[in-house]
Design a protein around this motif. Structure first.
Motif, PDB file in Angstrom:
ATOM      1  N   ASP A  90       0.832  -1.202   0.000  1.00  0.00           N
ATOM      2  CA  ASP A  90       0.000   0.000   0.000  1.00  0.00           C
ATOM      3  C   ASP A  90       0.866   1.252   0.000  1.00  0.00           C
ATOM      4  O   ASP A  90       1.856   1.306   0.733  1.00  0.00           O
ATOM      5  CB  ASP A  90      -0.893   0.033   1.258  1.00  0.00           C
ATOM      6  N   GLY A  91       0.457   2.239  -0.786  1.00  0.00           N
ATOM      7  CA  GLY A  91       1.183   3.502  -0.790  1.00  0.00           C
ATOM      8  C   GLY A  91       1.470   3.982  -2.188  1.00  0.00           C
ATOM      9  O   GLY A  91       0.957   3.436  -3.165  1.00  0.00           O
ATOM     10  N   VAL A  92       2.302   5.018  -2.273  1.00  0.00           N
ATOM     11  CA  VAL A  92       2.651   5.619  -3.557  1.00  0.00           C
ATOM     12  C   VAL A  92       4.134   5.376  -3.822  1.00  0.00           C
ATOM     13  O   VAL A  92       4.964   5.588  -2.942  1.00  0.00           O
ATOM     14  CB  VAL A  92       2.327   7.130  -3.555  1.00  0.00           C
ATOM     15  N   VAL A  93       4.438   4.903  -5.038  1.00  0.00           N
ATOM     16  CA  VAL A  93       5.824   4.637  -5.420  1.00  0.00           C
ATOM     17  C   VAL A  93       6.265   5.684  -6.438  1.00  0.00           C
ATOM     18  O   VAL A  93       5.618   5.851  -7.475  1.00  0.00           O
ATOM     19  CB  VAL A  93       5.962   3.224  -6.028  1.00  0.00           C
ATOM     20  N   VAL A 126       9.740  11.323 -13.960  1.00  0.00           N
ATOM     21  CA  VAL A 126       9.263  11.003 -12.611  1.00  0.00           C
ATOM     22  C   VAL A 126       7.979  10.199 -12.770  1.00  0.00           C
ATOM     23  O   VAL A 126       6.997  10.697 -13.329  1.00  0.00           O
ATOM     24  CB  VAL A 126       8.990  12.277 -11.782  1.00  0.00           C
ATOM     25  N   THR A 127       7.997   8.933 -12.339  1.00  0.00           N
ATOM     26  CA  THR A 127       6.773   8.133 -12.391  1.00  0.00           C
ATOM     27  C   THR A 127       6.169   8.059 -10.991  1.00  0.00           C
ATOM     28  O   THR A 127       6.889   7.968  -9.989  1.00  0.00           O
ATOM     29  CB  THR A 127       7.050   6.711 -12.910  1.00  0.00           C
ATOM     30  N   ILE A 128       4.849   8.145 -10.935  1.00  0.00           N
ATOM     31  CA  ILE A 128       4.112   8.101  -9.671  1.00  0.00           C
ATOM     32  C   ILE A 128       3.100   6.962  -9.805  1.00  0.00           C
ATOM     33  O   ILE A 128       2.225   7.019 -10.676  1.00  0.00           O
ATOM     34  CB  ILE A 128       3.371   9.438  -9.423  1.00  0.00           C
ATOM     35  N   ASP A 129       3.239   5.899  -9.007  1.00  0.00           N
ATOM     36  CA  ASP A 129       2.328   4.758  -9.107  1.00  0.00           C
ATOM     37  C   ASP A 129       1.647   4.514  -7.770  1.00  0.00           C
ATOM     38  O   ASP A 129       2.267   4.639  -6.714  1.00  0.00           O
ATOM     39  CB  ASP A 129       3.101   3.512  -9.560  1.00  0.00           C
ATOM     40  N   ILE A 130       0.365   4.158  -7.857  1.00  0.00           N
ATOM     41  CA  ILE A 130      -0.440   4.018  -6.640  1.00  0.00           C
ATOM     42  C   ILE A 130      -0.777   2.541  -6.408  1.00  0.00           C
ATOM     43  O   ILE A 130      -1.316   1.881  -7.286  1.00  0.00           O
ATOM     44  CB  ILE A 130      -1.738   4.852  -6.751  1.00  0.00           C
ATOM     45  N   GLN A 147      -2.656  11.238  -0.545  1.00  0.00           N
ATOM     46  CA  GLN A 147      -3.778  11.376   0.400  1.00  0.00           C
ATOM     47  C   GLN A 147      -3.508  10.634   1.714  1.00  0.00           C
ATOM     48  O   GLN A 147      -4.244   9.734   2.104  1.00  0.00           O
ATOM     49  CB  GLN A 147      -5.071  10.829  -0.240  1.00  0.00           C
ATOM     50  N   ASN A 148      -2.405  11.013   2.333  1.00  0.00           N
ATOM     51  CA  ASN A 148      -1.969  10.458   3.627  1.00  0.00           C
ATOM     52  C   ASN A 148      -1.405   9.038   3.549  1.00  0.00           C
ATOM     53  O   ASN A 148      -1.028   8.475   4.573  1.00  0.00           O
ATOM     54  CB  ASN A 148      -3.096  10.502   4.671  1.00  0.00           C
ATOM     55  N   ARG A 149      -1.383   8.446   2.335  1.00  0.00           N
ATOM     56  CA  ARG A 149      -0.700   7.161   2.208  1.00  0.00           C
ATOM     57  C   ARG A 149       0.805   7.430   2.199  1.00  0.00           C
ATOM     58  O   ARG A 149       1.253   8.507   1.807  1.00  0.00           O
ATOM     59  CB  ARG A 149      -1.094   6.477   0.892  1.00  0.00           C
TER      60      ARG A 149
END
Lengths: 202, 202
Positions: free
Chosen positions: A81-84, A91-95, A160-162
């Motif tokens: 769980d979380g954002v990578v 810059v890659t943002i994966d949820i 979002q707080n993750r």
């Protein structure tokens, strides 16, 4: 055991917990596992290491995203769980949520932002810095907010707080800008190790 | 009355409420007011229009921002409260409160984002589009979110329910992406007209 991550520019190698970077493929002894996003370098690597195992063939990963790079998959797989965030040339943002990949975003990397501004006008110059004002009051602050601040804005929109897990060349810097984040150099290798464990259980 | 806005690439001209674009300076009749961010073209313009009034010398504008471009000043001056976005080769975001400029942000323009992605890798291609998913699930959606979505993220971070006034070449498109926004082609000229009114009152 040797883990190899063949990227577009660099080859990252993990040997019994120690990491090194190389530009060209080399021969390794013992069990060798790898992933690759660079077909040219992969070809040379496979000739030097014919028994090396391509983990892309074995990885289990739950996503609806079409064409997700194997390096992003491995970094994501290292967490549940979380954002990578992988902060490199892009810059890659994966949820991730309960071991499921919900989606991902691609932004220019910090260097790419610098280059983009320089192409628009030679006066648009700045040095990437942590953010300490909400309202920028000069060109340098305005550009830093429009690049580093924009990356921060997008990461926070999705976190979002993750918790945020950051890797990549600009990862250490970015982790100082993003709240509730941690810089982990070996995120991709941690995902590869997890994949090997799953493979051995079968 | 003729208003002239000499930009880096184009020259925008307002003649009695109608606007046209030119690449090179021309001679105009009647009262001519201008602003310029391009010294080369301004020099030629001044030779053709020796009596033209440079409004930069007369404009009253309350800001702590050092080096704010006269085109951004004029666009901001056209409103009292809200966020002013000029979406051109760069995207500028300026915040106004009770006729005071609180600060501003500079992001790459949409075309600059496209170019930046193309420089990182030839597979990073997309067509800018409105945003209709929160979690992108392919490269094109991921890039659109990382550029158009990032501009939206920053504008909304600063608007906080204030109205958003958008001008510039990509302004009409962007106004379809940003909530509580309005596209106004003539924002810079409205600020110039306001400045002329103030000047005539003295």
């Amino acid at each position: 055991m040797v883990l190899v991550d063949i990227g577009n520019t660099n080859i990252h190698i993990w040997i019994d917990g120690k990491t090194i970077n190389k530009k060209s493929p080399e021969k390794y002894n013992g069990r060798v596992y790898y992933i690759s996003v660079n077909k040219e370098k992969e070809k040379i690597f496979k000739k030097l290491n014919p028994d090396a195992v391509n983990l892309e063939k074995y990885v289990l990963f739950d996503t609806a995203y079409k064409g997700l790079g194997i390096d992003r998959i491995m970094a994501c797989k290292s967490i549940s769980d979380g954002v990578v965030v992988d902060a490199g040339s892009a810059v890659t943002i994966d949820i991730m949520q309960e071991n499921r990949h919900l989606g991902g975003i691609i932004m220019p990397g910090i260097y790419a932002f610098k280059q983009a501004f320089g192409t628009i006008s030679e006066v648009l110059q700045f040095n990437p810095d942590i953010i300490n004002t909400f309202y920028p009051n000069n060109t340098s602050e305005a550009l830093n907010m429009g690049s580093v601040g924009a990356i921060k804005c997008m990461i926070e929109k999705y976190s979002q707080n993750r918790k945020v897990y950051i890797t990549g060349g600009d990862g250490e810097f970015l982790s100082r800008v993003i709240e509730n984040s941690e810089y982990i150099e070996d995120l991709v290798f941690l995902g590869m190790l997890k994949t090997i464990k799953e493979l051995e259980k079968k």
